[in-house]
Motif scaffolding. Structure first.
Motif, PDB file in Angstrom:
ATOM      1  N   ILE A 148      17.882   8.383 -29.367  1.00 23.36           N
ATOM      2  CA  ILE A 148      18.652   7.522 -30.878  1.00 23.36           C
ATOM      3  C   ILE A 148      18.434   8.986 -31.547  1.00 23.36           C
ATOM      4  CG2 ILE A 148      18.020   6.084 -32.830  1.00 23.36           C
ATOM      5  CD1 ILE A 148      15.938   4.397 -30.600  1.00 23.36           C
ATOM      6  N   TYR A 149      17.407   9.331 -31.128  1.00 23.55           N
ATOM      7  CA  TYR A 149      17.919  10.847 -32.363  1.00 23.55           C
ATOM      8  C   TYR A 149      19.387  11.660 -31.992  1.00 23.55           C
ATOM      9  CZ  TYR A 149      16.673  15.123 -34.529  1.00 23.55           C
ATOM     10  OH  TYR A 149      17.670  16.297 -35.745  1.00 23.55           O
ATOM     11  N   ASP A 150      19.470  12.228 -30.202  1.00 27.70           N
ATOM     12  CA  ASP A 150      20.091  12.949 -30.413  1.00 27.70           C
ATOM     13  C   ASP A 150      21.666  11.991 -30.355  1.00 27.70           C
ATOM     14  OD1 ASP A 150      17.862  14.656 -28.786  1.00 27.70           O
ATOM     15  OD2 ASP A 150      18.325  13.721 -27.127  1.00 27.70           O
ATOM     16  N   VAL A 196      18.371   1.217 -24.211  1.00 30.54           N
ATOM     17  CA  VAL A 196      17.822   2.329 -25.544  1.00 30.54           C
ATOM     18  C   VAL A 196      18.647   1.333 -26.881  1.00 30.54           C
ATOM     19  CG1 VAL A 196      17.174   4.172 -26.590  1.00 30.54           C
ATOM     20  CG2 VAL A 196      17.141   3.646 -24.824  1.00 30.54           C
ATOM     21  N   PHE A 197      19.987   1.196 -26.847  1.00 31.73           N
ATOM     22  CA  PHE A 197      20.352   1.278 -28.605  1.00 31.73           C
ATOM     23  C   PHE A 197      20.847  -0.580 -28.300  1.00 31.73           C
ATOM     24  CE2 PHE A 197      21.254   5.332 -29.347  1.00 31.73           C
ATOM     25  CZ  PHE A 197      21.319   5.421 -30.357  1.00 31.73           C
ATOM     26  N   ASP A 198      20.743  -0.866 -27.768  1.00 31.39           N
ATOM     27  CA  ASP A 198      20.684  -2.484 -27.636  1.00 31.39           C
ATOM     28  C   ASP A 198      19.170  -2.634 -27.596  1.00 31.39           C
ATOM     29  OD1 ASP A 198      23.377  -3.104 -26.094  1.00 31.39           O
ATOM     30  OD2 ASP A 198      22.532  -2.863 -24.134  1.00 31.39           O
ATOM     31  N   THR A 199      18.464  -2.004 -27.369  1.00 31.62           N
ATOM     32  CA  THR A 199      16.679  -2.622 -27.801  1.00 31.62           C
ATOM     33  C   THR A 199      17.139  -2.553 -29.277  1.00 31.62           C
ATOM     34  OG1 THR A 199      15.989  -1.829 -25.347  1.00 31.62           O
ATOM     35  CG2 THR A 199      14.565  -2.206 -27.019  1.00 31.62           C
ATOM     36  N   LEU A 200      17.156  -1.666 -29.394  1.00 38.68           N
ATOM     37  CA  LEU A 200      16.754  -1.079 -31.557  1.00 38.68           C
ATOM     38  C   LEU A 200      18.027  -2.143 -31.669  1.00 38.68           C
ATOM     39  CD1 LEU A 200      16.303   0.659 -33.506  1.00 38.68           C
ATOM     40  CD2 LEU A 200      18.299   2.078 -32.910  1.00 38.68           C
ATOM     41  N   LYS A 201      19.309  -2.580 -31.771  1.00 37.26           N
ATOM     42  CA  LYS A 201      19.947  -3.491 -32.098  1.00 37.26           C
ATOM     43  C   LYS A 201      19.459  -5.273 -31.965  1.00 37.26           C
ATOM     44  CE  LYS A 201      24.495  -1.652 -31.382  1.00 37.26           C
ATOM     45  NZ  LYS A 201      25.514  -1.643 -29.749  1.00 37.26           N
ATOM     46  N   ALA A 202      18.572  -5.283 -30.862  1.00 39.44           N
ATOM     47  CA  ALA A 202      18.370  -6.552 -31.465  1.00 39.44           C
ATOM     48  C   ALA A 202      16.740  -6.487 -31.673  1.00 39.44           C
ATOM     49  CB  ALA A 202      17.855  -6.717 -29.430  1.00 39.44           C
ATOM     50  N   ILE A 203      15.931  -6.013 -32.137  1.00 39.83           N
ATOM     51  CA  ILE A 203      14.758  -5.556 -32.794  1.00 39.83           C
ATOM     52  C   ILE A 203      15.308  -5.733 -34.312  1.00 39.83           C
ATOM     53  CG2 ILE A 203      14.127  -3.369 -32.931  1.00 39.83           C
ATOM     54  CD1 ILE A 203      11.819  -6.031 -32.867  1.00 39.83           C
ATOM     55  N   ASN A 239       2.756 -13.623 -32.467  1.00 35.86           N
ATOM     56  CA  ASN A 239       4.090 -14.893 -32.671  1.00 35.86           C
ATOM     57  C   ASN A 239       4.866 -14.704 -33.182  1.00 35.86           C
ATOM     58  OD1 ASN A 239       3.109 -16.442 -29.754  1.00 35.86           O
ATOM     59  ND2 ASN A 239       0.974 -16.903 -31.053  1.00 35.86           N
ATOM     60  N   ARG A 240       4.177 -14.403 -34.988  1.00 38.63           N
ATOM     61  CA  ARG A 240       5.381 -14.375 -35.438  1.00 38.63           C
ATOM     62  C   ARG A 240       5.876 -12.651 -36.768  1.00 38.63           C
ATOM     63  NH1 ARG A 240       3.290 -18.791 -39.360  1.00 38.63           N
ATOM     64  NH2 ARG A 240       4.334 -17.169 -40.881  1.00 38.63           N
ATOM     65  N   VAL A 241       5.831 -11.521 -35.312  1.00 40.93           N
ATOM     66  CA  VAL A 241       6.534 -10.670 -35.649  1.00 40.93           C
ATOM     67  C   VAL A 241       7.665 -10.522 -34.989  1.00 40.93           C
ATOM     68  CG1 VAL A 241       5.868  -8.438 -35.438  1.00 40.93           C
ATOM     69  CG2 VAL A 241       4.249  -9.641 -36.523  1.00 40.93           C
ATOM     70  N   PRO A 242       9.129  -9.933 -35.482  1.00 37.14           N
ATOM     71  CA  PRO A 242       9.830  -9.768 -34.805  1.00 37.14           C
ATOM     72  C   PRO A 242       9.423  -9.163 -33.601  1.00 37.14           C
ATOM     73  CG  PRO A 242      10.506  -9.624 -36.715  1.00 37.14           C
ATOM     74  CD  PRO A 242       8.487  -9.468 -36.943  1.00 37.14           C
ATOM     75  N   TYR A 243      10.275  -9.252 -32.624  1.00 35.98           N
ATOM     76  CA  TYR A 243       9.615  -8.305 -31.377  1.00 35.98           C
ATOM     77  C   TYR A 243      10.557  -8.535 -30.173  1.00 35.98           C
ATOM     78  CZ  TYR A 243       6.845  -8.087 -27.113  1.00 35.98           C
ATOM     79  OH  TYR A 243       5.388  -7.101 -26.224  1.00 35.98           O
ATOM     80  N   VAL A 244      10.682  -7.146 -29.329  1.00 34.34           N
ATOM     81  CA  VAL A 244      11.687  -7.719 -28.327  1.00 34.34           C
ATOM     82  C   VAL A 244      10.848  -6.444 -26.769  1.00 34.34           C
ATOM     83  CG1 VAL A 244      13.424  -6.409 -27.411  1.00 34.34           C
ATOM     84  CG2 VAL A 244      13.742  -7.511 -29.900  1.00 34.34           C
ATOM     85  N   LEU A 245      11.309  -6.790 -25.994  1.00 31.08           N
ATOM     86  CA  LEU A 245      10.645  -6.486 -24.796  1.00 31.08           C
ATOM     87  C   LEU A 245      11.188  -6.053 -24.349  1.00 31.08           C
ATOM     88  CD1 LEU A 245       8.104  -6.332 -22.182  1.00 31.08           C
ATOM     89  CD2 LEU A 245       9.443  -8.432 -21.255  1.00 31.08           C
ATOM     90  N   GLN A 246      11.250  -4.598 -23.541  1.00 30.62           N
ATOM     91  CA  GLN A 246      12.100  -3.146 -22.934  1.00 30.62           C
ATOM     92  C   GLN A 246      11.016  -3.016 -22.056  1.00 30.62           C
ATOM     93  OE1 GLN A 246      12.860   0.510 -23.365  1.00 30.62           O
ATOM     94  NE2 GLN A 246      14.612   0.435 -24.306  1.00 30.62           N
ATOM     95  N   VAL A 247      12.270  -3.535 -20.667  1.00 31.34           N
ATOM     96  CA  VAL A 247      11.438  -3.306 -19.691  1.00 31.34           C
ATOM     97  C   VAL A 247      12.227  -1.862 -18.727  1.00 31.34           C
ATOM     98  CG1 VAL A 247      10.482  -5.434 -18.433  1.00 31.34           C
ATOM     99  CG2 VAL A 247      12.895  -4.683 -18.103  1.00 31.34           C
ATOM    100  N   ASN A 248      11.575  -0.576 -19.013  1.00 32.20           N
ATOM    101  CA  ASN A 248      11.804   1.101 -18.522  1.00 32.20           C
ATOM    102  C   ASN A 248      11.742   1.110 -17.446  1.00 32.20           C
ATOM    103  OD1 ASN A 248      13.190   2.613 -19.621  1.00 32.20           O
ATOM    104  ND2 ASN A 248      11.211   4.124 -19.849  1.00 32.20           N
ATOM    105  N   ALA A 258      15.393  -1.101 -18.862  1.00 32.03           N
ATOM    106  CA  ALA A 258      16.596   0.306 -19.449  1.00 32.03           C
ATOM    107  C   ALA A 258      16.082   1.076 -18.457  1.00 32.03           C
ATOM    108  CB  ALA A 258      15.400   0.424 -20.786  1.00 32.03           C
ATOM    109  N   VAL A 259      16.953   2.071 -18.503  1.00 35.22           N
ATOM    110  CA  VAL A 259      17.059   3.532 -18.063  1.00 35.22           C
ATOM    111  C   VAL A 259      16.596   4.720 -19.177  1.00 35.22           C
ATOM    112  CG1 VAL A 259      17.390   5.209 -16.158  1.00 35.22           C
ATOM    113  CG2 VAL A 259      17.259   3.071 -15.768  1.00 35.22           C
ATOM    114  N   ALA A 260      15.485   4.807 -19.590  1.00 34.45           N
ATOM    115  CA  ALA A 260      15.218   5.639 -21.009  1.00 34.45           C
ATOM    116  C   ALA A 260      15.846   7.208 -21.024  1.00 34.45           C
ATOM    117  CB  ALA A 260      14.661   5.301 -21.515  1.00 34.45           C
ATOM    118  N   VAL A 261      15.134   7.242 -20.106  1.00 39.25           N
ATOM    119  CA  VAL A 261      15.636   8.431 -19.667  1.00 39.25           C
ATOM    120  C   VAL A 261      17.652   9.056 -19.744  1.00 39.25           C
ATOM    121  CG1 VAL A 261      13.980  10.124 -18.714  1.00 39.25           C
ATOM    122  CG2 VAL A 261      15.029   8.467 -17.643  1.00 39.25           C
TER     123      VAL A 261
END
Ligand SMILES: Nc1nc2c(ncn2[C@@H]2O[C@H](COP(=O)(O)OP(=O)(O)OP(=O)(O)O)[C@@H](O)[C@H]2O)c(=O)[nH]1
Ligand SMILES: [Mg+2]
Length: 194
Positions: A32-34, A176-183, A132-141, A168-171
């Motif tokens: 995300i930084y890069d 990565v950005f799909d996950t970020l946008k969703a959260i 259960n009440r916290v905004p939450y996304v699962l990423q399988v990397n 995801a393939v974070a490397v």
């Protein structure tokens, strides 16, 4: 808790990347930084051991422009995944607005994934939150690894609710950005509904 400064017309949200050691949390933030514009990102702060394991946290502030006249900032954190850094994980969850769980797709890491989700629930509840009440996304990397388990086997035991799931393939930056946008979307919805 989201910090809304009405005088300065600013909203600050905290998103925490959680998950087992070596799952790829820091790699997400690094990507995300890069790929973020110089104007949108602050300094990436990484406190790591000599072997690049997160020691305390990574921190990246992102500024995503104005929403209804409020300057909106997202503060991204990662926790250290290694089991013995639990006190740090608990501390980093303070004031959290959304959680991304970065799971490792390898069969050999399934116990570590499950243990980390259990630890997340525990640490959230000790901070007064309910997963259960916290905004939450699962990423399988690490979907690129030959030892990655098929989704239909991997995902069901990791689910905690009807959370969005991203491969995801974070490397390589994949997912990565799909996950970020969703959260971010879930956090903003949550804010609106308060
Ligand atoms: N093959 C593969 N390797 C990955 C992927 N994502 C991360 N890695 C590698 O996995 C290792 C650990 O990644 P990190 O991002 O440091 O993991 P972490 O979750 O921050 O680990 P801790 O800080 O110890 O909790 C590094 O060598 C990464 O390059 C991926 O999608 N595929
Ligand atoms: Mg890390």
């Amino acid at each position: 808790m989201t910090f809304i400064n009405y005088a300065a017309r600013e909203i600050n949200c905290k998103i925490v990347y959680y998950g087992p050691g070596l799952g790829g949390k820091t790699t997400n933030i690094q990507h995300i930084y890069d790929k973020s514009n110089a104007g949108a990102k602050g300094k990436l702060i990484s406190l790591a051991t000599e072997t690049d394991r997160t020691l305390f946290f990574d921190f990246l502030p992102l500024e995503l422009g104005a929403i209804r006249g409020f300057k909106t900032r997202f503060h991204l954190y990662t926790v250290p995944g290694q089991v013995f850094y639990d006190a740090s994980r608990k501390l980093i969850l303070k004031g959290v607005d959304g959680v991304v769980f970065v799971a490792d797709s390898q069969e050999a890491r399934m116990d570590a994934n499950a243990e980390s989700i259990h630890n997340l629930k525990e640490n959230l509840s000790q901070n007064g939150y309910d997963l259960n009440r916290v905004p939450y996304v699962l990423q399988v990397n690490k979907r690129d690894l030959p030892s990655a388990m098929p989704l239909e086997v991997l995902v069901p035991p990791l689910r905690v609710k009807d959370e969005p799931v991203f491969e995801a393939v974070a490397v390589k930056g994949r997912g990565v950005f799909d996950t970020l946008k969703a959260i971010i979307r879930l956090v903003m919805l949550d804010l609106k509904n308060r």
